[in-house]
Design a protein around this motif. Structure first.
Motif, PDB file in Angstrom:
ATOM      1  N   ASP A 224       9.993   4.982  -4.533  1.00  9.84           N
ATOM      2  CA  ASP A 224       9.692   6.108  -5.430  1.00  9.84           C
ATOM      3  C   ASP A 224       8.988   5.633  -6.698  1.00  9.84           C
ATOM      4  O   ASP A 224       8.085   6.305  -7.214  1.00  9.84           O
ATOM      5  N   ARG A 225       9.408   4.473  -7.219  1.00 15.37           N
ATOM      6  CA  ARG A 225       8.748   3.925  -8.417  1.00 15.37           C
ATOM      7  C   ARG A 225       7.286   3.582  -8.122  1.00 15.37           C
ATOM      8  O   ARG A 225       6.396   3.868  -8.920  1.00 15.37           O
ATOM      9  N   ILE A 226       7.062   2.965  -6.960  1.00 14.82           N
ATOM     10  CA  ILE A 226       5.682   2.629  -6.574  1.00 14.82           C
ATOM     11  C   ILE A 226       4.878   3.897  -6.350  1.00 14.82           C
ATOM     12  O   ILE A 226       3.715   3.998  -6.781  1.00 14.82           O
ATOM     13  N   LYS A 227       5.491   4.880  -5.702  1.00 16.56           N
ATOM     14  CA  LYS A 227       4.799   6.143  -5.422  1.00 16.56           C
ATOM     15  C   LYS A 227       4.440   6.866  -6.713  1.00 16.56           C
ATOM     16  O   LYS A 227       3.337   7.414  -6.847  1.00 16.56           O
ATOM     17  N   GLU A 228       5.354   6.839  -7.667  1.00 15.58           N
ATOM     18  CA  GLU A 228       5.091   7.468  -8.959  1.00 15.58           C
ATOM     19  C   GLU A 228       3.896   6.812  -9.656  1.00 15.58           C
ATOM     20  O   GLU A 228       3.021   7.483 -10.204  1.00 15.58           O
ATOM     21  N   GLY A 229       3.865   5.469  -9.628  1.00 17.87           N
ATOM     22  CA  GLY A 229       2.733   4.751 -10.210  1.00 17.87           C
ATOM     23  C   GLY A 229       1.438   5.032  -9.489  1.00 17.87           C
ATOM     24  O   GLY A 229       0.375   5.152 -10.105  1.00 17.87           O
ATOM     25  N   GLU A 230       1.535   5.166  -8.143  1.00 16.05           N
ATOM     26  CA  GLU A 230       0.333   5.456  -7.347  1.00 16.05           C
ATOM     27  C   GLU A 230      -0.217   6.842  -7.669  1.00 16.05           C
ATOM     28  O   GLU A 230      -1.433   7.037  -7.767  1.00 16.05           O
TER      29      GLU A 230
END
Length: 550
Positions: A224-230
């Motif tokens: 989720d953290r990576i997705k948010e940054g993406e």
């Protein structure tokens, strides 16, 4: 406070000075190339004028010149790009060197608070993006100015009207539109680079912590953290693409508009008997063909927002002032008793140490006992002069640390950190970090003192065994013992040991403690730990209390 785009460009251009002769060659080749490209379009107009009975260039000569211009255009463009890329890659190497030098000066005080992912983004993608600036920005600007000036000089032979229309067109397409787009996109470009760096940092953290993520089922949260940054990065990217599309549409419309204006004004002048139909035709064709340089200049704004944002991030690193400066040109200092008098230190608003006093005697082991967070590690870093004390003093042989040459101070001290950094290299070279020119015998002797001899002897390649990235082939205790071996190899009169046995079993701890006890006969040893058992070899033990305040 962010600096202006003009200031960023001026500072980046300032780095070109050593290669200015090649830059001049690139500009001259670029101007000649665009003149040839314009000639390929304009010469047919002269040929037609000749057929219609106007005396310019004989149509046969015009056709021959078209062929020559077409061939030269390719050769000159190749030469221009070769010069530009030579400059770009030379300067990127220079900038990387400057950035690494700056980071060395900032370390460790200012480096500990920086996100490693953002630093990697600066060192890789941000610097790489500057290639666009040096290879495809500086010379196009000069080429556009010089080529446009030449075209205006040519148009001046047909009268004032074509010159005025062309000048307004060049300024609009090459200056006004890029500035408007650049101004709107400056904030978006910086947001994109920051979002890119932030995502880079998140991915870096997740890769480093993959074992813990799998062990504790933290995968969804990490994803989720990576997705948010993406999502943030994609949003910034879409804004940049939208600006790029608008800029291209506006530029295309402006070129067509000014070409049409040139045709109408010249035709009106022809109707008034001021210009001939041949001059009207040729002026319009020149106007159409000569937008190439300023169009290239206008298109720079597509990537220039990101490039300038990357440039600002790189320049910020180069200009950042270290908290601690290296001391040089002082008299050679003699090692002796180390004294800490009324020392106080804090991070930002948080007070870590307050009026502490210690005396570390030569040839003695001094233990510092305390719970995590009481400032034990901070004290060692102050002894190493990684940070400057807020008040009080640290002296070696009654000489203030600030008056001792930094290189000599480093030679006086061996520092074993809680987390030993292992390079992707052989065990031998990892230990030799402490003394690069050490012989194999010296390395083996240090490894034996650190309890590594038997372990290394059982490895297939012995001291030539590669540890793997981040020392993945070693246990925590083995990594820690390599750090201790480095300290023994450095063989300095003062050893600073920060939790040196925290990852060791009882057998290896006892072995290393015996080695330290033997070494202490000739050295000043500062042993920091939260474990009372580690203090068994200490001649004197100070207990530090947790007294943090803000």
């Amino acid at each position: 406070m962010r600096r202006s785009s003009i200031k960023i460009m001026a500072q980046l251009i300032g780095l070109v000075k050593p290669l200015i002769h090649i830059m001049i060659a690139a500009v001259l080749l670029g101007v000649a190339g665009f003149i040839c490209a314009i000639g390929v379009t304009v010469l047919p107009a002269f040929a037609i004028a000749d057929v219609l009975g106007y005396e310019y260039i004989e149509w046969k000569i015009a056709i021959a010149l078209i062929i020559v211009a077409a061939v030269l255009r390719g050769l000159l463009h190749y030469g221009e790009q070769a010069c530009n890329h030579y400059i770009a890659f030379k300067l990127l190497a220079l900038i990387r060197h400057k950035v690494f030098t700056a980071l060395r000066k900032l370390a460790p005080a200012k480096m500990e608070g920086k996100k490693k992912g953002e630093l990697i983004a600066v060192l890789t993608s941000d610097i790489e993006l500057l290639e666009v600036f040096y290879a495809h920005t500086i010379s196009p600007i000069a080429i556009a100015i010089l080529t446009s000036a030449i075209m205006l000089a040519v148009l001046s032979t047909f009268g004032a009207v074509p010159v005025v229309v062309a000048a307004i067109g060049y300024i609009c397409v090459g200056v006004i539109i890029p500035l408007m787009v650049g101004k709107k996109g400056a904030g978006t470009g910086m947001s994109y680079r920051n979002d890119f760096a932030e995502l880079n940092s998140v991915v870096f953290d997740n890769l480093r912590g993959i074992d813990e993520i799998l062990q504790y089922g933290y995968g969804k949260e990490s994803y989720d953290r990576i997705k948010e940054g993406e999502v943030k990065l994609n949003c910034s990217s879409k804004k940049l693409k939208l600006l790029e599309g608008r800029q291209k549409a506006i530029t295309g419309f402006a070129i067509m508009l000014f070409t049409f204006i040139m045709l109408l004004t010249c035709f009106a002048t022809y109707k008034n008997g001021i210009m001939g139909i041949d001059e009207t035709l040729i002026s319009t064709v020149i106007m159409t063909a000569s937008f190439g340089p300023v169009t290239a200049l206008s298109n720079l704004s597509n990537n220039l927002t990101q490039t300038l944002a990357a440039g600002e991030r790189v320049l910020s690193v180069l200009e950042e002032e270290p908290q601690v400066y290296d001391v040089t040109d002082k008299e050679i200092a003699e090692f002796g008793e180390v004294t800490v008098d009324n020392l106080s230190f804090g991070y930002d608003e948080e007070k870590i140490l307050q009026d502490i006093n210690f005396r570390f005697e030569k040839g003695k082991i001094t233990g510092i006992l305390g719970k995590s967070g009481c400032g034990k590690s901070t004290l060692l870093k102050l002894l190493m002069r990684f940070w400057e004390a807020e008040s009080g003093s640290i002296t070696i042989n009654e000489r203030n640390l600030n008056d001792i040459n930094t290189n000599q101070l480093r030679d006086m001290q061996s520092y074993v950190t809680q987390e030993t950094w292992i390079f992707n290299d052989t065990i031998k070279d990892n230990i030799a970090v402490a003394k690069p020119k050490a012989s194999l015998e010296e390395i083996k002797k240090a490894a034996e003192k650190a309890g590594l001899g038997g372990f290394i002897a059982n490895l297939p390649k012995g001291y030539d065994t590669v540890t793997g990235e981040l020392g993945e082939g070693l246990s925590g205790g083995e990594r820690q013992r390599i750090g201790i071996a480095r300290a023994f190899l450095h063989n300095s009169p003062m050893m600073l040991l920060d939790e040196p046995t925290s990852n060791l079993d009882a057998l290896h701890e006892s072995y290393i403690m015996d080695s330290l006890a033997s070494a202490a006969e000739e050295k000043t040893v500062v042993l920091v730990s939260h474990r009372e058992s580690t203090m068994g070899i200490a001649d004197k033990v100070f207990e530090m209390k947790r007294e943090r305040s803000s």
